[in-house]
Design an enzyme around this catalytic site. Sequence first.
Site, mmCIF file in Angstrom:
data_model
loop_
_atom_site.group_PDB
_atom_site.id
_atom_site.type_symbol
_atom_site.label_atom_id
_atom_site.label_comp_id
_atom_site.label_asym_id
_atom_site.label_seq_id
_atom_site.Cartn_x
_atom_site.Cartn_y
_atom_site.Cartn_z
ATOM 1 N N SER A 131 1.062 63.967 -2.231
ATOM 2 C CA SER A 131 0.627 65.207 -1.579
ATOM 3 C C SER A 131 1.360 66.454 -2.064
ATOM 4 O O SER A 131 0.768 67.529 -2.125
ATOM 5 C CB SER A 131 0.805 65.090 -0.059
ATOM 6 O OG SER A 131 -0.076 64.135 0.443
ATOM 7 N N ASP A 164 -4.524 60.482 5.799
ATOM 8 C CA ASP A 164 -3.704 59.777 4.809
ATOM 9 C C ASP A 164 -2.857 58.679 5.458
ATOM 10 O O ASP A 164 -2.827 57.549 4.981
ATOM 11 C CB ASP A 164 -2.803 60.797 4.104
ATOM 12 C CG ASP A 164 -1.762 60.142 3.214
ATOM 13 O OD1 ASP A 164 -2.157 59.531 2.208
ATOM 14 O OD2 ASP A 164 -0.558 60.237 3.529
ATOM 15 N N HIS A 188 -3.052 54.710 4.679
ATOM 16 C CA HIS A 188 -1.906 53.920 4.186
ATOM 17 C C HIS A 188 -1.760 52.646 5.001
ATOM 18 O O HIS A 188 -1.376 51.601 4.480
ATOM 19 C CB HIS A 188 -0.605 54.713 4.322
ATOM 20 C CG HIS A 188 -0.310 55.634 3.188
ATOM 21 N ND1 HIS A 188 -0.020 55.195 1.924
ATOM 22 C CD2 HIS A 188 -0.253 56.995 3.129
ATOM 23 C CE1 HIS A 188 0.216 56.237 1.132
ATOM 24 N NE2 HIS A 188 0.071 57.342 1.847
ATOM 25 N N ASP A 232 -6.496 66.272 -1.015
ATOM 26 C CA ASP A 232 -5.436 66.304 -2.038
ATOM 27 C C ASP A 232 -5.472 65.074 -2.955
ATOM 28 O O ASP A 232 -5.157 65.142 -4.118
ATOM 29 C CB ASP A 232 -4.052 66.500 -1.399
ATOM 30 C CG ASP A 232 -3.749 65.492 -0.312
ATOM 31 O OD1 ASP A 232 -4.634 64.677 0.043
ATOM 32 O OD2 ASP A 232 -2.614 65.515 0.201
ATOM 33 N N HIS A 233 -5.872 63.933 -2.360
ATOM 34 C CA HIS A 233 -6.005 62.688 -3.122
ATOM 35 C C HIS A 233 -6.702 61.687 -2.226
ATOM 36 O O HIS A 233 -6.844 61.930 -1.019
ATOM 37 C CB HIS A 233 -4.637 62.140 -3.552
ATOM 38 C CG HIS A 233 -3.684 62.004 -2.397
ATOM 39 N ND1 HIS A 233 -3.813 61.030 -1.433
ATOM 40 C CD2 HIS A 233 -2.633 62.767 -2.015
ATOM 41 C CE1 HIS A 233 -2.873 61.185 -0.534
ATOM 42 N NE2 HIS A 233 -2.135 62.245 -0.843
HETATM 43 ZN ZN LIG Z 1 -0.059 59.442 1.340
#
Ligand SMILES: [Zn+2]
Length: 454
Positions: free
Chosen positions: A87, A269, A273, A311-312
């Site tokens: 990030s 996120d 995870h 962001d990803h």
């Molecule tokens: Zn992450």
Amino acid sequence: MNKMKKVFVSQMVVLALVLYFSVLSFAGQTKNIILMIGDGMGPSHVQIAWLYATRQLGKNLVMTEVMDNGRTAYMVNDTADSTVTESAAAAVQMATGVKVLARAIGIGPDGKVLKTILEMAKEKGKATGLVTTSGITDATPAAFVAHVGHRSKEDVIAEQLIKSNVNILFGGRKDFFIPETEKGKRKDERNLLMEAGQNGYIIVETAEEMKKAQAEKILGLFNKENMLFEIDRKESLEPSLAEMTAKAIEVLQRNKEGFFLMVEAGRIDHAAHHHNISAVISDTLAFDEAIKVAYDFQKNCPDTLLIVTADHETGGLAVIGHSQTSQEYVGINLEAISKIKGSHEKRNKELGKDPTPEKIKEVIKKYYEVDLKDDEVKGIKENILSKLDSRHFRYDRDGIIAFMLRLYHRIGWATDSHTATPLFLWGIGPGSEKIKGWRHNTEVFFIMKEAYGF
Ligand SMILES: [Zn+2]
């Protein structure tokens, strides 16, 4: 000069002036920018939230409305040192336009301090704001205003935040503002809440306090750690991401020069995870409600550029076609997912450290309404996958439970970390014309800079 020539010259002058002013007005026509980032929100996260919204909740997403009425690009995010980002690098690249090294905040690969779009906006007299459901000291908000060698130095980031004069700072991780002696995480005995007050910040800690606050500078710290997952938030005192976004816009729009606001859905996120599909969906839907607030403002104030992106991607999330028994493609089990009772954090508290098989069966039944078979309970108890692949399942219990539930929920995860899957980049408003095709995340900075006319 004869008469014909005079007319021709004066016509050319008028044409030149028209061209000059039209270029000027295009470059500077964006007064406000709202940049919204779903942390870890890959295309599959969006698609699953859309399936859930349309099929379970009977409504459409605002995200797809922004796509329909605005512009869409695919966005890649490789960094100076990797094809898969985290990030900090992703946010710095969007904030500064420079490809950087992993985990650095506001520092280039040559060690030099980088100027961010927020800092440029502030120099021009615009109001500024940072909003997240993660920590306000976490990588994404920090990347827009802090400058430290490593994202883990959150105590230093907190010091820089309270000196930043950023008007709105909303998020979690209050611990980095409070000394250890007062049960915080600071080793230097400084109480940054007091210092922030001396710097002109009003401090708020609940949704109610936030809504009532009347000030030009507000520091909102709503949890000692990250703010809660949306699925656990309802009975708490925390504001939603949409409420924080509304308050930020209410304060920032008073500035006649306009504003820059970054809003992050920081916990999509974290949920990914930990292979927590219900929190992925509910936090993505909460992000969608925040997008509605921003988009409604954009419709009323069309000199606003609204950008929505990520962001990803986190988790390598995919919809699986088959169940344990199906011969035909059936796809994601939205109804089973709708029955999930809380986040993995709540579930793990109930499971305790080393649960018995009976306890595992009971807690899985309570949280998922799934009757696990004995061999599945045994698989969770012994964490059979960690023996095959200890690195991938480092969040051991979350990973193995999601694995055992994958054919019930019919979704799968490729990794417990980030991937390089290309992301959506959406925009609407003046300056969004360049949002098309295959874009790199560094270009987000230049799109915003040009839109402002800096
Ligand atoms: Zn992450």
